[in-house]
Design a protein around this motif. Structure first.
Motif, PDB file in Angstrom:
ATOM      1  N   ARG A  55      55.968  52.628  37.954  1.00 35.82           N
ATOM      2  CA  ARG A  55      55.912  51.484  39.167  1.00 35.82           C
ATOM      3  C   ARG A  55      54.616  50.814  39.392  1.00 35.82           C
ATOM      4  O   ARG A  55      54.220  49.604  39.357  1.00 35.82           O
ATOM      5  N   ARG A  56      53.524  51.691  39.275  1.00 35.67           N
ATOM      6  CA  ARG A  56      52.152  51.149  39.395  1.00 35.67           C
ATOM      7  C   ARG A  56      51.342  50.697  38.245  1.00 35.67           C
ATOM      8  O   ARG A  56      50.760  49.668  38.353  1.00 35.67           O
ATOM      9  N   ALA A  57      51.928  51.130  37.187  1.00 38.82           N
ATOM     10  CA  ALA A  57      51.235  50.674  35.780  1.00 38.82           C
ATOM     11  C   ALA A  57      51.986  49.450  35.552  1.00 38.82           C
ATOM     12  O   ALA A  57      51.247  48.388  35.193  1.00 38.82           O
ATOM     13  N   GLU A  58      53.061  48.983  35.713  1.00 41.88           N
ATOM     14  CA  GLU A  58      53.802  47.640  35.725  1.00 41.88           C
ATOM     15  C   GLU A  58      53.461  46.684  36.780  1.00 41.88           C
ATOM     16  O   GLU A  58      53.059  45.463  36.495  1.00 41.88           O
ATOM     17  N   LYS A  59      52.859  47.200  37.981  1.00 37.80           N
ATOM     18  CA  LYS A  59      52.368  46.347  38.927  1.00 37.80           C
ATOM     19  C   LYS A  59      51.202  45.826  38.612  1.00 37.80           C
ATOM     20  O   LYS A  59      50.870  44.476  39.062  1.00 37.80           O
ATOM     21  N   ILE A  60      50.238  46.586  37.979  1.00 43.00           N
ATOM     22  CA  ILE A  60      48.952  46.094  37.595  1.00 43.00           C
ATOM     23  C   ILE A  60      49.072  45.326  36.364  1.00 43.00           C
ATOM     24  O   ILE A  60      47.823  44.618  35.882  1.00 43.00           O
ATOM     25  N   GLY A  61      50.049  45.324  35.588  1.00 44.06           N
ATOM     26  CA  GLY A  61      50.010  44.714  34.368  1.00 44.06           C
ATOM     27  C   GLY A  61      50.020  45.254  33.088  1.00 44.06           C
ATOM     28  O   GLY A  61      49.992  44.692  32.111  1.00 44.06           O
ATOM     29  N   LEU A  62      50.075  46.470  33.037  1.00 38.46           N
ATOM     30  CA  LEU A  62      49.961  47.357  32.007  1.00 38.46           C
ATOM     31  C   LEU A  62      51.431  47.103  31.095  1.00 38.46           C
ATOM     32  O   LEU A  62      52.234  46.830  31.585  1.00 38.46           O
ATOM     33  N   ASN A  63      50.988  47.535  29.740  1.00 38.05           N
ATOM     34  CA  ASN A  63      52.003  47.502  28.803  1.00 38.05           C
ATOM     35  C   ASN A  63      52.507  49.023  28.826  1.00 38.05           C
ATOM     36  O   ASN A  63      52.003  49.706  28.363  1.00 38.05           O
TER      37      ASN A  63
END
Length: 286
Positions: A55-63
């Motif tokens: 959730r947090r990784a996708e929130k900041i825009g990580l692949n």
């Protein structure tokens, strides 16, 4: 005295905003920070941890890539996947969620991950870099705690820091990071004699043993900074840390709550590492 709360949730949110901005800048260089997570089996706690990271990784825009393998997977099959991800230039950070099933040797797995992608910092190479004062990848919880201390402008150099717990995941790397910033560090553990005499000397006290209520207000130095890494369930089923929060908060200068203290900062430490590795990829390309 009523302690200032070291609010990991607020600091994590601010960090996510910074990471989002950095990811947007990296995209201008055609680079999207990549995090690959391998989950073996269906351990409920592991599933929660992985979901929170995603959730947090996708929130900041990580692949973000999740590889969910059956509990029956062989060690060779797991190592083959790790080697493939080691070679993938789009993957900056790679981690295998612990624990692993009995047929898999966790130490072999940790040391198969390329050190430069080992965002958990568990490999022998990164442990050596940590204690040698070199650049490397270090465990997320200690790294997140250091960021939390910096955000609240806690003095570290010259302070006496006592770390209770000597695990490879928290205690030892926590001591190393404090030492790198010139604290005088004492590590206490289950064989330590007269633990209270040590805790009462600590300017910074980090408690990471998994024992609810181990430390009370009477056990700490007035004005100390207390970091509670514990995650325990009391008899009522409530999530509590390793300290008796009400009594400690009356003596300490600053203290972390449970939940909402160290927990969010663990994922922050992980994400910070992935973003930093992607930035190094830009530097190498330049």
């Amino acid at each position: 005295m009523t302690a200032t709360i070291l609010d990991g949730t607020k600091v994590a949110k601010r960090a996510d905003q910074v990471f989002q901005e950095t990811v947007q800048e990296l995209k201008q260089h055609q680079i999207i920070p990549g995090l690959a997570v391998i989950l073996v089996g269906d351990n409920p706690a592991s599933a929660v941890y992985v979901r929170n990271k995603q959730r947090r990784a996708e929130k900041i825009g990580l692949n973000y890539q999740l590889f969910h393998l059956p509990v029956t997977v062989s060690q060779d099959e797991l190592l083959e996947l790790i080697q493939r991800l080691n070679q993938d230039p789009q993957v900056d950070g790679l981690m295998v969620q612990m624990p692993l099933p009995a047929q898999i040797d966790a130490m072999v797995v940790m040391n198969t991950i390329a050190p430069e992608k080992d965002v958990d910092g568990f490999s022998i190479a990164n442990v050596g870099r940590l204690w040698s004062g070199m650049f490397g990848n270090f465990p997320g919880t200690p790294r997140g705690i250091m960021r939390l201390l910096h955000e609240y402008q806690v003095p570290i150099a010259g302070q006496h820091a006592v770390v209770i717990g000597r695990s490879d995941i928290v205690g030892k790397p926590m001591a190393a990071l404090l030492l790198r910033e010139n604290a005088t560090v004492t590590i206490a553990h289950s064989h330590t004699r007269d633990l209270r005499s040590l805790t009462r000397q600590a300017d910074i006290l980090v408690v990471a043993v998994g024992q609810a209520g181990l430390i009370s207000g009477a056990d700490i130095k007035p004005g100390a900074v207390v970091v509670d890494v514990g995650m325990n369930r009391n008899e009522a089923g409530k999530l509590v840390g390793d300290i008796d929060f009400p009594s400690v908060a009356q003596v300490a200068k600053m203290v972390t709550p449970v939940p909402g203290g160290v927990g969010p900062m663990t994922i922050t430490g992980l994400l910070e590492q992935v973003v930093t590795l992607a930035q190094r990829r830009v530097e190498q390309n330049d």
